[in-house]
Enzyme design. Sequence first.
Site, PDB file in Angstrom:
ATOM      1  N   TYR A 110       6.352  15.378  56.707  1.00  0.00           N
ATOM      2  CA  TYR A 110       5.475  15.766  55.780  1.00  0.00           C
ATOM      3  C   TYR A 110       4.973  17.015  56.427  1.00  0.00           C
ATOM      4  O   TYR A 110       4.605  17.185  57.638  1.00  0.00           O
ATOM      5  CB  TYR A 110       4.328  14.820  55.262  1.00  0.00           C
ATOM      6  CG  TYR A 110       4.992  13.625  54.614  1.00  0.00           C
ATOM      7  CD1 TYR A 110       6.221  13.568  53.955  1.00  0.00           C
ATOM      8  CD2 TYR A 110       3.991  12.592  54.292  1.00  0.00           C
ATOM      9  CE1 TYR A 110       6.579  12.326  53.670  1.00  0.00           C
ATOM     10  CE2 TYR A 110       4.269  11.510  53.766  1.00  0.00           C
ATOM     11  CZ  TYR A 110       5.729  11.248  53.155  1.00  0.00           C
ATOM     12  OH  TYR A 110       6.284  10.370  52.626  1.00  0.00           O
ATOM     13  N   SER A 142       5.902   6.946  44.889  1.00  0.00           N
ATOM     14  CA  SER A 142       6.172   7.562  43.473  1.00  0.00           C
ATOM     15  C   SER A 142       5.854   6.890  42.279  1.00  0.00           C
ATOM     16  O   SER A 142       6.721   6.675  41.456  1.00  0.00           O
ATOM     17  CB  SER A 142       7.663   8.094  43.549  1.00  0.00           C
ATOM     18  OG  SER A 142       7.991   9.257  44.382  1.00  0.00           O
ATOM     19  N   LEU A 198       3.986   7.457  40.086  1.00  0.00           N
ATOM     20  CA  LEU A 198       3.797   8.336  38.857  1.00  0.00           C
ATOM     21  C   LEU A 198       5.051   9.074  38.534  1.00  0.00           C
ATOM     22  O   LEU A 198       4.992  10.178  37.889  1.00  0.00           O
ATOM     23  CB  LEU A 198       2.547   9.039  38.640  1.00  0.00           C
ATOM     24  CG  LEU A 198       1.234   8.140  38.578  1.00  0.00           C
ATOM     25  CD1 LEU A 198      -0.054   9.207  38.851  1.00  0.00           C
ATOM     26  CD2 LEU A 198       1.247   7.534  37.359  1.00  0.00           C
ATOM     27  N   PHE A 250       6.601  11.916  40.469  1.00  0.00           N
ATOM     28  CA  PHE A 250       6.451  13.093  40.493  1.00  0.00           C
ATOM     29  C   PHE A 250       5.651  13.748  39.634  1.00  0.00           C
ATOM     30  O   PHE A 250       5.675  15.070  39.085  1.00  0.00           O
ATOM     31  CB  PHE A 250       7.695  13.885  40.488  1.00  0.00           C
ATOM     32  CG  PHE A 250       8.733  13.592  41.988  1.00  0.00           C
ATOM     33  CD1 PHE A 250       8.151  13.018  42.834  1.00  0.00           C
ATOM     34  CD2 PHE A 250       9.865  14.231  41.808  1.00  0.00           C
ATOM     35  CE1 PHE A 250       8.676  12.834  44.051  1.00  0.00           C
ATOM     36  CE2 PHE A 250      10.682  13.922  42.945  1.00  0.00           C
ATOM     37  CZ  PHE A 250      10.083  13.265  43.999  1.00  0.00           C
ATOM     38  N   GLY A 251       4.488  13.044  38.896  1.00  0.00           N
ATOM     39  CA  GLY A 251       3.843  13.122  37.952  1.00  0.00           C
ATOM     40  C   GLY A 251       4.310  13.183  36.422  1.00  0.00           C
ATOM     41  O   GLY A 251       3.537  13.446  35.648  1.00  0.00           O
ATOM     42  N   LEU A 275       4.805  10.537  34.713  1.00  0.00           N
ATOM     43  CA  LEU A 275       4.092   9.323  34.254  1.00  0.00           C
ATOM     44  C   LEU A 275       2.525   9.685  34.167  1.00  0.00           C
ATOM     45  O   LEU A 275       1.826   8.795  33.737  1.00  0.00           O
ATOM     46  CB  LEU A 275       4.515   8.153  34.804  1.00  0.00           C
ATOM     47  CG  LEU A 275       5.866   7.401  34.719  1.00  0.00           C
ATOM     48  CD1 LEU A 275       6.238   6.361  35.798  1.00  0.00           C
ATOM     49  CD2 LEU A 275       5.863   6.988  33.335  1.00  0.00           C
ATOM     50  N   THR A 276       2.095  10.956  34.172  1.00  0.00           N
ATOM     51  CA  THR A 276       0.740  11.132  33.706  1.00  0.00           C
ATOM     52  C   THR A 276       0.779  11.755  32.298  1.00  0.00           C
ATOM     53  O   THR A 276      -0.288  11.969  31.605  1.00  0.00           O
ATOM     54  CB  THR A 276       0.251  12.586  34.903  1.00  0.00           C
ATOM     55  OG1 THR A 276       1.133  13.674  34.451  1.00  0.00           O
ATOM     56  CG2 THR A 276       0.381  11.964  35.987  1.00  0.00           C
ATOM     57  N   GLY A 277       2.127  12.279  31.688  1.00  0.00           N
ATOM     58  CA  GLY A 277       2.283  12.960  30.641  1.00  0.00           C
ATOM     59  C   GLY A 277       1.692  14.002  30.423  1.00  0.00           C
ATOM     60  O   GLY A 277       1.669  14.875  29.309  1.00  0.00           O
ATOM     61  N   LYS A 278       1.476  15.075  31.540  1.00  0.00           N
ATOM     62  CA  LYS A 278       1.142  16.326  31.594  1.00  0.00           C
ATOM     63  C   LYS A 278       2.347  17.089  31.048  1.00  0.00           C
ATOM     64  O   LYS A 278       2.226  18.206  30.850  1.00  0.00           O
ATOM     65  CB  LYS A 278       0.514  16.660  32.795  1.00  0.00           C
ATOM     66  CG  LYS A 278       1.628  16.721  34.086  1.00  0.00           C
ATOM     67  CD  LYS A 278       0.936  17.069  35.301  1.00  0.00           C
ATOM     68  CE  LYS A 278       1.830  16.721  36.619  1.00  0.00           C
ATOM     69  NZ  LYS A 278       0.985  17.168  37.848  1.00  0.00           N
TER      70      LYS A 278
END
Length: 349
Positions: free
Chosen positions: A53, A234, A236, A238-239, A241-244
Amino acid sequence: MMYQSLGDTDLQVSKICLGTMTFGEQNTEAEAHEQLNYAIEKGVNFIDTAELYAIPSRAYNQGLTEQYIGTWLKNRADRDQLVIASKIAGPRASLNYIREQQGFSPENIRSALAGSLKRLQTDYLDLYQLHWPERRTNFFGYLEYKHAEKDPWQDNFLEIIQTLQSLQTEGKIRHWGISNETPWGMMHYLHLAKLHGLPKPVSIQNPYSLLNRSFEIGLAEIAIREQTGLLAYSPLAFGMLTGKYHNGSGTKPKHSRLSLYGDEMTRYNGDISYQATTEYLKIAQEHGYSLAQMALAYVNSRRFVTSNIIGATKMEQLEENIASIELDLPKEVQKAIESVHRRYPNPAP
């Protein structure tokens, strides 16, 4: 916060683990320290990182995540109250900036661990993990197994476990785990450890979310029966599943991961994943939840999950993600989630 035993050890880890792969790429050192301080304040005692990372990994940012954690960790008096986990990278031609000679040889494991300890400014790791297998098998987005007849890999599992046992004896690691592993790999490690009286893996860090429940197919039973629980990464997607990405504009939010690195991070970015997320979003909205909290609460509720590795680039995201531990999904919501899963099984392996 809730806590659970790491495998069959007496080490208690928070059900929410702070994932840190954005430190050094999307997050500055000061922002990393702010996230770490907030997480600890909220009862998180488990911090996960890797020599690879920040992500996406580049020669210029490799090791920065561990460095940022190290500058935070060095002046703390509560090191013994924290559970710090890191990983040695598996072989990949594009990662020769980490090591020219790759793989899990005793020399490489020792060298990688020494580098992580130096960057983290600590004398030991609570959990040391093999980031992905050396052999050619199905991981990182592949459900299908295609046997590689010409794979040069030779079975070195026993040597790996013996090396890790030596590091335990020397006090450099407390426990070890696997990551991105298959059922065969997991059982082979467990079998050899038992057969030779060696320390077994206490955890497996694989992807798990509403968009990827492939862990349930072959690994969940092993995780429960062998007390080698899942560290879910993961959660969410990679995001997604935030709905954004369902904002009605048809454009990805600026500075979002899929906006910045979409060409490299296609795993959760397909049409079927988008459609499935649309259905999960409807369930969340109908019950007054944020999609992120509902998705994380589902992962938190799985019996085979030891800890849920959340990550964030903004403090408000971190606050929302950690607060998911307080959400207990009612049976009607879980039933609705299962209905969507039957229609969209594992759209993003």
